[in-house]
Design an enzyme around this catalytic site. Structure first.
Site, mmCIF file in Angstrom:
data_model
loop_
_atom_site.group_PDB
_atom_site.id
_atom_site.type_symbol
_atom_site.label_atom_id
_atom_site.label_comp_id
_atom_site.label_asym_id
_atom_site.label_seq_id
_atom_site.Cartn_x
_atom_site.Cartn_y
_atom_site.Cartn_z
ATOM 1 N N LYS A 244 12.318 -0.283 -4.979
ATOM 2 C CA LYS A 244 11.656 -1.238 -4.371
ATOM 3 C C LYS A 244 12.898 -2.385 -3.672
ATOM 4 C CE LYS A 244 7.888 -3.177 -2.897
ATOM 5 N NZ LYS A 244 6.204 -3.757 -3.201
ATOM 6 N N SER B 159 2.246 -2.349 -0.099
ATOM 7 C CA SER B 159 4.024 -2.977 0.715
ATOM 8 C C SER B 159 4.723 -1.325 0.531
ATOM 9 C CB SER B 159 4.226 -4.257 -0.150
ATOM 10 O OG SER B 159 4.546 -4.288 -1.083
ATOM 11 N N SER C 118 -0.193 -2.581 -4.272
ATOM 12 C CA SER C 118 0.838 -1.812 -3.288
ATOM 13 C C SER C 118 2.628 -1.268 -4.272
ATOM 14 C CB SER C 118 2.066 -3.344 -3.282
ATOM 15 O OG SER C 118 1.343 -4.034 -2.040
HETATM 16 N N1 GLN Z 1 -1.678 -5.039 0.539
HETATM 17 C C1 GLN Z 1 -1.964 -6.212 -0.362
HETATM 18 C C2 GLN Z 1 -1.415 -7.180 0.432
HETATM 19 O O1 GLN Z 1 -1.058 -7.419 1.486
HETATM 20 C C3 GLN Z 1 -1.197 -6.190 -1.451
HETATM 21 C C4 GLN Z 1 -0.228 -6.038 -1.284
HETATM 22 C C5 GLN Z 1 0.871 -6.108 -3.359
HETATM 23 O O2 GLN Z 1 0.588 -5.464 -3.767
HETATM 24 N N2 GLN Z 1 2.363 -6.753 -3.113
HETATM 25 O O3 GLN Z 1 -0.525 -8.540 -0.232
#
Ligand code: GLN
Length: 501
Positions: free
Chosen positions: A79, A154, A178
């Protein structure tokens, strides 16, 4: 079967037996990326040369009789939020476009040391903020199961790369879900280890008290093998745990749930969860109970406040962590238009305006507000109290059961664009994953089947430092489901070669 279809455990056995080489495997991944990434857009950067050089090096060391790590020679995608020497690290943001870090994140350094060739960097929502990968400044990633749909976020790039057979292994990061939510959307296995179990050194911080890197794979055993490589104490991260790495690989191989106590979380599966998602979940629970697990239902009443607390704690940390992108030290620098001698503040404002997307700005503003004097106790302070209540709910639940389970996400993957104008609807996608981050406990998502031809995720949660329980339950359920499907879940995936043409 194509080389790129094989899981990492199988590849590692073939490598050890001298039946294949890392160069061949890595080339197969690169060819697959060439063939399908135009349709998927999982990668922001592919390092064919670097990956093949690392592969040739590990092949030479194997030929010389060197004792190598289990996953040596198996390629991995990373990532784009983890620092990599020699490869750009953009965090999906214009702010860091073209930045090539001078050092490796500890996770990356450990992968290199174990001999895993690094294929490239995967797409993500900007600075890991989002649940769909549509907030990337470089365009969205598409779900390999249906390229008109989101892959989750994400870490949609890492999940899609693995689901599309572009990489056998990937690394994600999980601040509120994410790794696990994209796992659910793409039918991959994703694990968020115990907070502090994997070093955050070199992980560009979103919310430091919640961020955790972990494995993204197509099987539970592969996740355990990768977990073992990246976990363990790191003196460069002050929140890194000194406890030994839990016996995750042994647990994934044991895969026995007889006598294990499993709790279904009442609050994570009711209203808002699609009936077909709930059905796949219930069927999976039945399989586990048929295999001898004791299943009970457990209420965790504070979980209903999880999203609200997360959207105060997380943006507060975001506003402070992202203050460093000020156009002075590093990152994008933009001179304001029509200002002959701009002040530092004017350059900073112009740069942050141009460098950050809407979602990042929204969270910086929210966090700055929540932390401002006069509001701090009412917002940030209250959210921290809710965080404690959620941790206490987990502690009480784990006195009665060994693991908790829920659907990973309330829905399957939605069409691209569907929730882009409605941030609150997007935030709800993480209702089941956020409590684990707030409490620092580990969680795993694995595919539980299909609903209307789209993957459904099954989540397992365990007490802090008992990560091995995730793998025991995950591997047992995976075996039971594979008997039902007559093969691995990924075998049901649509043929992307057709899509790519
Ligand atoms: N979808 C969640 C957010 O938007 C989690 C993001 C993540 O785990 N980086 O904050």
């Amino acid at each position: 079967m194509n080389v790129h279809d094989l899981d990492a455990a199988t590849l590692s056995e073939q490598l050890a037996a001298g039946e294949t080489t890392s160069v061949d495997i890595t080339q197969a991944s690169l060819d697959r990326i060439d063939a399908v990434d135009g349709a998927v857009h999982a990668f922001l950067h592919v390092d064919a040369e670097g990956a093949l050089a690392a592969a040739a090096d590990v092949d030479a060391r194997r030929a010389a009789g060197e004792n190598l790590a289990t996953l040596a020679g198996v390629p991995v995608a990373i990532k784009d939020v983890l620092a990599t020497v020699g490869q750009p690290t953009t965090c999906g943001s214009r702010m860091l476009q073209g930045w090539v870090p001078p050092y490796d994140a500890t996770v990356v350094a450990r992968l290199r040391a174990a001999g895993l060739p690094i294929l490239g960097k995967t797409n993500m929502d900007e600075f890991a903020m989002g649940s769909s990968t549509e907030h990337s400044a470089y365009g969205p990633t598409r779900n390999p199961w249906d390229t008109g749909r989101i892959p989750g976020g994400s870490g949609g790039g890492s999940a899609a790369a693995v689901a599309a057979f572009e990489a056998p292994l990937a690394i994600g990061t999980d601040t509120g879900g994410s790794i696990r939510q994209p796992g659910a959307m793409t039918g991959t296995v994703g694990v968020k280890p115990t907070y502090g179990g994997v070093s955050r050194y070199g992980l560009v911080a979103m919310a430091s008290s919640l961020d955790q890197a972990g494995p993204v794979t197509r099987s539970v055993l592969d996740a355990a093998l990768l977990h073992e490589v990246i976990a363990g104490h790191d003196p460069r991260d002050s929140t890194s745990l000194t406890a030994p790495v839990p016996p995750v690989v042994e647990a994934a191989r044991r895969a026995d749930v007889a006598g294990l106590r499993i709790g279904i979380v009442t609050e994570l599966g009711g209203e808002g969860f699609e009936p077909e998602v709930r059905r796949r979940f219930d069927e999976a629970v039945e399989l586990l109970s048929g295999a001898g697990a004791e299943v009970v239902e457990i209420s965790c009443p504070s979980f209903v406040h999880g999203i609200a607390a997360y959207y105060l704690v997380m943006p507060s940390e975001v506003s402070s962590n992202l203050a460093k992108f000020d156009a002075m030290r590093y990152g994008l620098r933009v001179e304001p238009d029509g200002v002959p001698h701009p002040s530092a503040e004017q350059v900073m404002a112009a740069s942050r305006d141009a460098g950050f997307g809407d979602e990042v700005k929204r969270r910086i503003i929210l966090g700055t507000y929540a932390l401002s004097s006069g509001y701090y106790d009412a917002y940030y302070g209250s959210a921290q109290k809710v965080r404690t209540l959620i941790a206490r709910d987990f502690a009480a639940a784990f006195e009665q059961v060994d693991v908790l389970v829920s659907p990973t996400a309330p829905t399957t993957a939605w069409p691209l664009g569907d929730k882009l104008d409605d941030p609150l609807a997007m935030y709800l996608a993480d209702v089941a994953t956020i409590p684990a981050n707030l409490a620092g406990i580990p969680g795993l998502s694995l595919p539980a089947g299909l609903a209307d031809s789209l993957p459904v995720g099954f989540q397992v949660l365990a007490p802090a430092l008992a990560d091995e329980r995730l793998y025991t339950v995950g591997a047992a359920l995976e075996q039971l489901l594979e008997e039902r499907w007559g093969g691995p879940f990924a075998a049901q995936a649509p043929d992307l070669q057709e899509v790519a043409r």
